[in-house]
Design a protein around this motif. Structure first.
Motif, PDB file in Angstrom:
ATOM      1  N   ALA A  80       0.853  -1.162   0.138  1.00  0.00           N
ATOM      2  CA  ALA A  80       0.019  -0.028  -0.099  1.00  0.00           C
ATOM      3  C   ALA A  80       0.872   1.114  -0.001  1.00  0.00           C
ATOM      4  O   ALA A  80       0.564   2.163  -0.827  1.00  0.00           O
ATOM      5  N   ILE A  81       2.046   1.270   0.736  1.00  0.00           N
ATOM      6  CA  ILE A  81       2.902   2.431   1.090  1.00  0.00           C
ATOM      7  C   ILE A  81       3.491   2.586  -0.441  1.00  0.00           C
ATOM      8  O   ILE A  81       3.444   3.684  -0.989  1.00  0.00           O
ATOM      9  N   ARG A  82       4.004   1.546  -1.138  1.00  0.00           N
ATOM     10  CA  ARG A  82       4.768   1.430  -2.353  1.00  0.00           C
ATOM     11  C   ARG A  82       3.692   2.290  -3.475  1.00  0.00           C
ATOM     12  O   ARG A  82       4.237   2.615  -4.540  1.00  0.00           O
ATOM     13  N   SER A  83       2.442   1.775  -3.512  1.00  0.00           N
ATOM     14  CA  SER A  83       1.368   2.206  -4.394  1.00  0.00           C
ATOM     15  C   SER A  83       1.065   3.720  -4.086  1.00  0.00           C
ATOM     16  O   SER A  83       0.382   4.196  -5.183  1.00  0.00           O
ATOM     17  N   GLU A  84       1.310   4.254  -3.262  1.00  0.00           N
ATOM     18  CA  GLU A  84       0.922   5.494  -3.064  1.00  0.00           C
ATOM     19  C   GLU A  84       1.996   6.581  -3.922  1.00  0.00           C
ATOM     20  O   GLU A  84       3.033   6.143  -4.011  1.00  0.00           O
ATOM     21  N   PRO A  85       1.294   7.784  -4.218  1.00  0.00           N
ATOM     22  CA  PRO A  85       2.117   8.681  -4.919  1.00  0.00           C
ATOM     23  C   PRO A  85       3.314   9.263  -4.033  1.00  0.00           C
ATOM     24  O   PRO A  85       2.908   9.424  -2.958  1.00  0.00           O
ATOM     25  N   ASP A  86       4.511   9.664  -4.392  1.00  0.00           N
ATOM     26  CA  ASP A  86       5.395  10.003  -3.457  1.00  0.00           C
ATOM     27  C   ASP A  86       6.031  11.559  -3.921  1.00  0.00           C
ATOM     28  O   ASP A  86       6.599  11.698  -4.807  1.00  0.00           O
ATOM     29  N   GLY A  87       5.169  12.450  -3.260  1.00  0.00           N
ATOM     30  CA  GLY A  87       5.285  13.846  -3.664  1.00  0.00           C
ATOM     31  C   GLY A  87       6.792  14.263  -3.473  1.00  0.00           C
ATOM     32  O   GLY A  87       7.209  15.116  -4.349  1.00  0.00           O
ATOM     33  N   ARG A  88       7.548  13.635  -2.458  1.00  0.00           N
ATOM     34  CA  ARG A  88       8.795  14.070  -2.437  1.00  0.00           C
ATOM     35  C   ARG A  88       9.905  13.831  -3.905  1.00  0.00           C
ATOM     36  O   ARG A  88      10.353  14.508  -4.260  1.00  0.00           O
ATOM     37  N   PHE A  89       9.614  12.594  -4.278  1.00  0.00           N
ATOM     38  CA  PHE A  89       9.930  12.149  -5.550  1.00  0.00           C
ATOM     39  C   PHE A  89       9.631  13.237  -6.828  1.00  0.00           C
ATOM     40  O   PHE A  89      10.535  13.504  -7.599  1.00  0.00           O
ATOM     41  N   ASP A  90       8.331  13.488  -6.932  1.00  0.00           N
ATOM     42  CA  ASP A  90       8.023  14.274  -7.804  1.00  0.00           C
ATOM     43  C   ASP A  90       8.656  16.003  -7.872  1.00  0.00           C
ATOM     44  O   ASP A  90       9.030  16.277  -8.813  1.00  0.00           O
ATOM     45  N   ASP A  91       8.750  16.226  -6.528  1.00  0.00           N
ATOM     46  CA  ASP A  91       9.190  17.414  -6.217  1.00  0.00           C
ATOM     47  C   ASP A  91      10.624  17.556  -6.727  1.00  0.00           C
ATOM     48  O   ASP A  91      11.161  18.639  -7.129  1.00  0.00           O
TER      49      ASP A  91
END
Length: 68
Positions: free
Chosen positions: A49-60
């Protein structure tokens, strides 16, 4: 000489195993599932579940890299 090395290695493995067993015995009962409802379906499901969530830090980080 090799026999001595083998025996020393064997003894150190036994010491480490005994320390691990002692740590497990001392920590028995310290985990309370009520404090971690997110793990009710199991640890693997929680990680998925954690891995499927979008990671805003990566996008930033990607956005900042593109502006350089």
């Amino acid at each position: 000489m090799r026999r001595t090395t083998y025996v020393v290695d064997l003894l150190w493995r036994d010491v480490r195993r005994n320390k691990q067993l002692q740590a497990l015995k001392l920590s028995a009962g310290s985990w309370n599932p009520e404090h971690h409802p997110e793990l009710a379906q199991g640890g693997a499901a929680y990680v998925d579940a954690i891995r499927s969530e979008p990671d805003g830090r990566f996008d930033d980080a990607i956005s900042r890299d593109k502006t350089r």
